[in-house]
Write a protein that holds these residues in place. Structure first.
Motif, mmCIF file in Angstrom:
data_model
loop_
_atom_site.group_PDB
_atom_site.id
_atom_site.type_symbol
_atom_site.label_atom_id
_atom_site.label_comp_id
_atom_site.label_asym_id
_atom_site.label_seq_id
_atom_site.Cartn_x
_atom_site.Cartn_y
_atom_site.Cartn_z
ATOM 1 N N GLN A 283 18.053 62.601 25.544
ATOM 2 C CA GLN A 283 18.154 63.981 25.099
ATOM 3 C C GLN A 283 18.001 64.892 26.311
ATOM 4 O OE1 GLN A 283 15.285 62.020 24.341
ATOM 5 N NE2 GLN A 283 14.664 62.920 26.277
ATOM 6 N N LEU A 284 18.504 66.096 26.153
ATOM 7 C CA LEU A 284 18.421 67.057 27.258
ATOM 8 C C LEU A 284 17.311 68.061 26.938
ATOM 9 C CD1 LEU A 284 19.516 68.378 29.851
ATOM 10 C CD2 LEU A 284 21.238 69.503 28.443
ATOM 11 N N CYS A 285 16.103 67.774 27.373
ATOM 12 C CA CYS A 285 14.981 68.684 27.110
ATOM 13 C C CYS A 285 15.300 70.012 27.800
ATOM 14 C CB CYS A 285 13.680 68.109 27.647
ATOM 15 S SG CYS A 285 13.386 66.429 27.095
ATOM 16 N N GLY B 96 10.330 56.387 37.986
ATOM 17 C CA GLY B 96 10.419 57.643 37.239
ATOM 18 C C GLY B 96 11.850 57.970 36.877
ATOM 19 N N GLY B 97 12.067 59.209 36.441
ATOM 20 C CA GLY B 97 13.427 59.566 36.058
ATOM 21 C C GLY B 97 13.547 61.035 35.719
ATOM 22 N N GLY B 98 14.473 61.333 34.851
ATOM 23 C CA GLY B 98 15.065 60.512 33.822
ATOM 24 C C GLY B 98 14.018 59.925 32.870
ATOM 25 N N GLN C 95 14.515 70.657 22.217
ATOM 26 C CA GLN C 95 15.424 69.509 22.147
ATOM 27 C C GLN C 95 14.735 68.168 22.358
ATOM 28 O OE1 GLN C 95 19.061 72.354 23.563
ATOM 29 N NE2 GLN C 95 18.857 70.437 24.656
ATOM 30 N N ARG C 96 13.492 68.131 21.873
ATOM 31 C CA ARG C 96 12.785 66.850 21.843
ATOM 32 C C ARG C 96 12.489 66.486 20.382
ATOM 33 N NH1 ARG C 96 10.294 65.519 27.151
ATOM 34 N NH2 ARG C 96 8.523 64.504 26.174
ATOM 35 N N LYS C 97 13.522 66.654 19.563
ATOM 36 C CA LYS C 97 13.388 66.383 18.112
ATOM 37 C C LYS C 97 13.011 64.937 17.847
ATOM 38 C CE LYS C 97 16.223 69.463 15.340
ATOM 39 N NZ LYS C 97 16.950 70.412 16.121
HETATM 40 S S1 SF4 Z 1 13.750 63.782 32.554
HETATM 41 FE FE1 SF4 Z 1 12.145 63.901 30.977
HETATM 42 S S2 SF4 Z 1 11.966 66.081 30.559
HETATM 43 FE FE2 SF4 Z 1 13.926 65.764 31.598
HETATM 44 S S3 SF4 Z 1 15.458 65.551 29.962
HETATM 45 FE FE3 SF4 Z 1 14.738 63.517 30.527
HETATM 46 S S4 SF4 Z 1 13.044 63.070 29.101
HETATM 47 FE FE4 SF4 Z 1 13.427 65.264 29.050
#
Ligand code: SF4
Length: 537
Positions: A100-102, A151-153, A227-229
């Motif tokens: 998802q795109l937070c 990490g990421g992502g 957008q973190r449904k």
């Molecule tokens: S990197 Fe983390 S905060 Fe950013 S869109 Fe992905 S899950 Fe969401």
């Protein structure tokens, strides 16, 4: 896109959402009042150009910022890395996929569905492994790792087969210290439990010590809006429970204070719930970042009624910190509130200017020249395609670097040391970097001292931030930058620049408006250069 520096608060007349909602919880009301009194006291700083604005805040992460770095050739990148042979690093690996795109997020990622992950990640994991192999070859030996972060992502989106493949490469190319902090991020959602448990066992058997589970908010309306449904406080709590069952005992969780629809009640209740999880070693709280280039700003145009203004966001940050302090958590670095017995090693060390090497697109790092004569903050190529191309050509993926002399190193040491909520010994810095602090920043320090933002500790010839200074740390940090770095930050990239997108999106620095910079510099110039004498006598 609007130009960031031309924005004024008046363009966003927000009736803060939280202010419109009466507080029901007595403890939340208590902390809100305390925070408000403190925050109101900070408004005296506005006239000196130290001002929290709606869009300006950004959490300090590196120096130089991206726009002050210069592009380098593959050959030069290779030379720089080969100079680092034998050094020890904090190691970071970037997995650039999310489900998802937070809307607040500025990190480099590509959005992909669960069904497509396997197909899309293969090439990325291959490139990460090739990068590990290449950098090991260039440095002539396995890379000594003081810590490792995946990490990421969303690294928890990685398939379990992909994870095993990547970790095998880490074993092969990294020489990880036996006491290293090894951590990764798990997104707080509902998982297929068997698959999740298999992943956790893979991580555990590799030696992962800490799991980062960023909740951001415990308020469901907030999570849905940003957008973190697919996430919730219940999912988070269940995930923590499963991780504990699989043998993990140390967690790190981030909260963003003052997101849309957050209220003082919901903020406080989340802080309270989290503080009761004894395995939660670090709660990372910082005010919501509102950058023009992130999707959250588009949401602001459509739903301004959901938003909190900058002072409400700062109040919620203060409220959370005050509540956590009262529950026994301590700062270090700023906004990383941890239990006294547990130091967030890797984060704290990053603030100590140790070597950091980043793998993967958009990773960044910090290198100390082996002869103590230079250092440099660098950024890898940001797009996965360019990153892969550079690796396939046989060169390290370093795209831009700010390689600098001892004067800039001394600045960085002070910037990060103070952000680590420490007292920095300025005499030791003068000696180590062979510089004069008075010459570099005597006027700046006198200005900040006169405003009660730093205090002295003569016993160790040191300075540290006062509580008020800590509450405006990011804005003050900009004034610790050299003129070169400030000017570069203030330059708006040309929209025709092929790297425009990255120079906007990945430029992790506080934005200070021209009029504020002029205000502070006017005050600063009226000060004396002589600051060190205050520490000597
Ligand atoms: S990197 Fe983390 S905060 Fe950013 S869109 Fe992905 S899950 Fe969401």
């Amino acid at each position: 896109m609007k130009q960031i520096l031309s924005l004024t608060e008046a363009q966003y007349p927000i009736d803060s959402y939280a202010e419109l909602h009466p507080i029901m919880n007595a403890a939340a009301a208590h902390y809100k009042e305390k925070a408000k009194v403190f925050e109101t006291g900070l408004q005296r700083l506005d006239e000196f150009g130290i001002r929290r604005t709606f869009h300006g805040f950004y959490y300090i992460s590196h120096y130089y910022p991206l726009r002050a770095m210069s592009e380098i050739s593959g050959q030069r990148a290779k030379e720089i890395l080969s100079e680092m042979a034998g050094s020890t690093f904090e190691v970071y690996l970037h997995y650039p996929f999310c489900e998802q795109l937070c809307s607040f997020c500025h990190f480099h990622k590509k959005i992909t569905s669960l069904d497509n992950v396997e197909r899309r990640e293969t090439e990325v994991i291959d490139t990460l492994i090739a990068e590990l192999q290449l950098n090991t070859q260039i440095m002539g030996q396995r890379i000594k790792a003081r810590s490792l972060q995946l990490g990421g992502g969303t690294p928890s989106l990685m398939t379990n087969q992909g994870l095993v493949r990547l970790l095998k490469a880490c074993e092969k190319y990294l020489d990880i210290q036996s006491d290293a902090e090894i951590k990764t991020e798990i997104y707080p959602k509902h998982y297929d439990e068997n698959y999740l448990r298999e992943k956790l066992r893979i991580l555990k058997s590799f030696g992962f010590t800490d799991l980062v589970i960023d909740l951001e908010s415990g308020n469901q309306k907030t999570l849905d809006f940003i957008q973190r449904k697919n996430s919730s406080l219940d999912d988070y709590l269940r995930l923590v429970e499963i991780c504990i069952e699989e043998g993990f005992t140390s967690f790190i969780t981030a909260l963003m204070a003052g997101l849309p629809y957050e209220t003082y009640d919901s903020m406080y209740s989340t802080v309270e719930t989290l503080s009761e999880i004894k395995e939660l070693s670090v709660i990372n709280v910082f005010p919501t970042i509102m950058r023009e280039s992130d999707p959250i700003s588009k949401k602001l145009e459509l739903n301004p009624e959901a938003f909190n203004d900058s002072s409400t966001r700062a109040n919620m940050w203060l409220m959370a910190r005050m509540a956590l302090h009262d529950k026994g958590f301590i700062d270090g670095p700023i906004s990383y509130l941890h239990r006294p017995a547990i130091r967030p090693e890797q984060q704290a060390d990053k603030f100590e200017c140790v070597n950091l090497i980043g793998f993967g697109p958009s990773s960044f790092g910090y290198l100390n020249g082996p002869h103590n004569d230079w250092a440099g903050q660098y950024f890898n190529f940001c797009s996965t395609e360019e990153h892969r191309k550079r690796i396939n050509e046989g060169y390290p993926a370093i795209w831009r670097i700010g390689q600098y002399d001892n004067e800039e190193r001394a600045r960085r040491k002070i910037i990060f040391g103070l952000a680590n909520v420490k007292t920095e010994n300025l005499l030791a810095i003068e000696k180590n970097y062979n510089v004069s602090i008075d010459k570099i920043m005597g006027k700046t320090l006198n200005a900040l001292h006169s405003l009660d933002l730093i205090e002295l500790d003569k016993s160790i010839h040191g300075i540290r931030f006062t509580d008020q200074g800590l509450a405006r740390l990011e804005e003050i940090t900009y004034y610790f930058y050299s003129k070169f770095a400030k000017d570069k930050c203030d330059e708006i990239p040309d929209t025709r620049d092929e790297n425009y997108k990255w120079l906007i999106n990945q430029h992790y620095a506080v934005t200070v408006r021209r009029e504020d910079r002029l205000r502070f510099e006017k005050y600063e110039v009226s000060m004396s250069n002589n600051f060190m004498e205050k520490l000597r006598y």
